[in-house]
Design an enzyme around this catalytic site. Sequence first.
Site, PDB file in Angstrom:
ATOM      1  N   TYR A 131       0.812  -1.214   0.000  1.00  0.00           N
ATOM      2  CA  TYR A 131       0.000   0.000   0.000  1.00  0.00           C
ATOM      3  C   TYR A 131       0.843   1.261   0.000  1.00  0.00           C
ATOM      4  CZ  TYR A 131      -3.939  -3.093   1.070  1.00  0.00           C
ATOM      5  OH  TYR A 131      -4.874  -4.082   1.027  1.00  0.00           O
ATOM      6  N   LYS A 143       3.286 -15.514   3.106  1.00  0.00           N
ATOM      7  CA  LYS A 143       3.288 -16.339   1.884  1.00  0.00           C
ATOM      8  C   LYS A 143       4.746 -16.695   1.611  1.00  0.00           C
ATOM      9  CE  LYS A 143       1.200 -18.248  -1.618  1.00  0.00           C
ATOM     10  NZ  LYS A 143       0.331 -19.440  -1.442  1.00  0.00           N
ATOM     11  N   ASP A 201      -3.069 -18.323   2.551  1.00  0.00           N
ATOM     12  CA  ASP A 201      -4.237 -19.012   1.964  1.00  0.00           C
ATOM     13  C   ASP A 201      -4.826 -19.999   2.968  1.00  0.00           C
ATOM     14  OD1 ASP A 201      -1.811 -20.329   1.640  1.00  0.00           O
ATOM     15  OD2 ASP A 201      -2.148 -20.923  -0.436  1.00  0.00           O
ATOM     16  N   ASP A 253      -5.330  -6.529   5.783  1.00  0.00           N
ATOM     17  CA  ASP A 253      -6.531  -5.830   5.299  1.00  0.00           C
ATOM     18  C   ASP A 253      -7.604  -6.859   4.942  1.00  0.00           C
ATOM     19  OD1 ASP A 253      -8.242  -3.913   4.313  1.00  0.00           O
ATOM     20  OD2 ASP A 253      -7.221  -3.714   2.379  1.00  0.00           O
ATOM     21  N   ASP A 265     -11.135  -8.293   7.524  1.00  0.00           N
ATOM     22  CA  ASP A 265     -12.557  -8.243   7.146  1.00  0.00           C
ATOM     23  C   ASP A 265     -13.200  -9.610   7.340  1.00  0.00           C
ATOM     24  OD1 ASP A 265     -12.304  -5.583   6.415  1.00  0.00           O
ATOM     25  OD2 ASP A 265     -13.417  -5.832   4.536  1.00  0.00           O
TER      26      ASP A 265
HETATM   27  C1  IPM Z   1      -9.142  -0.618   6.125  1.00  0.00           C
HETATM   28  C2  IPM Z   1      -9.581  -0.069   4.808  1.00  0.00           C
HETATM   29  C3  IPM Z   1      -8.471   0.800   4.244  1.00  0.00           C
HETATM   30  C4  IPM Z   1      -7.241  -0.066   4.135  1.00  0.00           C
HETATM   31  C5  IPM Z   1      -8.788   1.465   2.917  1.00  0.00           C
HETATM   32  C6  IPM Z   1     -10.046   2.292   2.998  1.00  0.00           C
HETATM   33  C7  IPM Z   1      -7.648   2.274   2.372  1.00  0.00           C
HETATM   34  O1  IPM Z   1      -9.919  -1.083   3.940  1.00  0.00           O
HETATM   35  O2  IPM Z   1      -8.900   0.183   7.047  1.00  0.00           O
HETATM   36  O3  IPM Z   1      -9.035  -1.828   6.237  1.00  0.00           O
HETATM   37  O4  IPM Z   1      -7.097  -0.831   3.216  1.00  0.00           O
HETATM   38  O5  IPM Z   1      -6.403  -0.001   5.029  1.00  0.00           O
HETATM   39 MG    MG Z   2      -9.940  -2.991   4.808  1.00  0.00          MG
END
Ligand code: IPM
Ligand code: MG
Length: 365
Positions: free
Chosen positions: A146, A195, A227, A251, A255
């Site tokens: 990133y 990985k 994975d 990231d 989620d």
């Molecule tokens: C998070 C979000 C951010 C990230 C985005 C919005 C840039 O997805 O905080 O996880 O990838 O860090």
């Molecule tokens: Mg995110």
Amino acid sequence: MDFKIGCIPGDGIGPEIVREARKVLDAVGERFSHRFVYTEIDMGGCSIDKYGIPLTDEAIKKSLESDAVLMGSVGGNTATSPWYKLPPEKRPEAGLLGIRKALKLFANLRPSFLFPELKAACPLREQVAEAGFDFIMVRELTGGLYFGERYTKVIDGKETAVDTLIYNEDEIRRVSKKAFEIAEKRRKKVTLVDKANVLDSSRLWRKITAQTAAEYPDIELDYMLVDNAAMQIVKDPAQFDVVLTENMFGDILSDEAAQITGSIGMLPSASLNETKFGLYEPSGGSAPDIAGLNIANPIATVLSAAMMLKYSFDLSEESAAVEEAVKAVMAEGIRTGDIMSEGCRKVSTSEMGDYIAGKVKEGKC
Ligand code: IPM
Ligand code: MG
């Protein structure tokens, strides 16, 4: 004591959920005799609307002058909002990446635990939900893909896009230390997710993390390929205690880890630097579709404020009081729409804040 809190309400449901977290913090202040002084900071879409850019120098300055920052969320509907017609570096998310970098917030802590009252909302098999789970992901936040060099250009007559995944040993060492420090106060296990069967950067992560592990002999370190980790999180999440990983894997997996708890509206997060300073925000997004309706779940933001009390202000008792207040409200069957189930009472964002603040003030938790 007095504490200076920078407040970034942001976009979408951000202002509503931050308002409720402040309500709860003020209840903490009242009960424990602290004073929280707030400074409003614009960031994200609302900053674009006012200043044409998602993150101003003024916003960074105000953040640095605070003891910690409490954030709601930034961003809008990527299909319809005019913010997404701007070049990528001028969009709301660039503000978020920018502030993380500017404040050197290299360690992102994202807990994933199942509230016993919300077991029914857990999308995993009944036995897995019954067993419960409680782990924390430590995601590296200011390096890797990133933040590496990126460009798109014509190479050999073909439009070609390049993103660079780059880590140096210091970046890995400092975040791995955080993970081990956290594990010391938990079940003493760190799982490094990488990985390493393909990537050089992952092999460096293994080498440096093993060196850190040598300084923490009472903590178990194991390694898992990303994975496989994606699979294990849904198969047997109880096996994890602290999951340490690089920026992009974290990231994605965070989620997934949030989803298995039933509602992303319950999960807080903390982004920390080398000092006590941190930025605290819910794991969920700005939910523009329900913005302004007073129906969003403020609990993730309230629990982010609890993390702030603990990690930035060393107020563990106060932090626990907030967590207990949330549990007490859950146990009484009070729910926002996203976590509503039969027999419970559905309340608005502000009512949820009132209930939690009320419990904190009662002082029974
Ligand atoms: C998070 C979000 C951010 C990230 C985005 C919005 C840039 O997805 O905080 O996880 O990838 O860090
Ligand atoms: Mg995110």
